[in-house]
Design an enzyme around this catalytic site. Sequence first.
Site, PDB file in Angstrom:
ATOM      1  CG  HIS A 149      -1.201  -8.397   0.336  1.00 21.85           C
ATOM      2  ND1 HIS A 149      -0.855  -7.075   0.283  1.00 21.85           N
ATOM      3  CD2 HIS A 149      -2.529  -8.419   0.049  1.00 21.85           C
ATOM      4  CE1 HIS A 149      -1.902  -6.339  -0.020  1.00 21.85           C
ATOM      5  NE2 HIS A 149      -2.936  -7.137  -0.172  1.00 21.85           N
ATOM      6  CE1 TYR A 170      -3.138  -2.950   0.352  1.00 17.16           C
ATOM      7  CE2 TYR A 170      -3.754  -2.154   2.522  1.00 17.16           C
ATOM      8  CZ  TYR A 170      -3.915  -3.045   1.483  1.00 17.16           C
ATOM      9  OH  TYR A 170      -4.868  -4.034   1.597  1.00 17.16           O
TER      10      TYR A 170
END
Length: 274
Positions: free
Chosen positions: A104, A46
């Site tokens: 992730h 991110y």
Amino acid sequence: MNATTQHTAIPEIGLGTFRLQGQVVIDSVTTGLDVGYRHIDTAQIYGNEAEVGQAIAASPVPRDALFVTTKIWIENLQRDKLIPSLKDSLHKLRLEQLDLTLIHWPSPQDAIPVAEYMAALAEAKAQGLTRAIGVSNFTNAQLQQAIDTVGASEIATQQIEIHPFLQNRTVIDFARSQGIHITAYMPLAYGKVVADPVIAAIAAKHGATPAQVALSWSLQQGFAVIPSSTKRANLEANLHFQRIILSPDEMAQMATLERGERLANPDGLAPQWD
């Protein structure tokens, strides 16, 4: 820490920070903590861990009242890279320990074996870098490999995309059969739930909003949810809402909305979904 305490430790509602950058994510986390969120969800990819850490550090909320999650990116899945990358995340977040660290995405085309990075993630937990570990976006076969490596009781959650238009039953059923908790990301389908007539009709009957219905639908199934927002009113509404108990008939109506509408399906990254 046994499986039960891991699972109950994940707050039901968290604040997602996907796509939020710079001052926008600082403001979202600052406001989120102010209105009562205690679970903040970020990720290495991110590019906002430092800003999330800045907002947490500036908040009067004590560290032991917070639950912070980050996720290991695919470039850091090799055994020799995972722990150094997690230490870098901790530095950016200004934390000594994560509450939860997830893989992730599984390694594309399984180029790196699941067993390699799950063993490294378990080692990160053994070193005290994270209180709990888990996975995200795993297929059932990959989740089975993760279980074979670390044991189902060590996997605190499988975080997957779930909303009324992608109900992901096959994956949920397998995780549940192994006693693994589910976290639903994109629970509002990027706001698409607002425009759905079936959800709107159920909302009107309860004197609620479509977003409240969609969140209640997930929570009623026992999932944790991590909606994101930058607006204070929406942050408050997503956290402090009157829980709606949907009737069996209303749950059946919601089930008819399944249309396989997957919003997170990046080329070259997504596995062969179940």
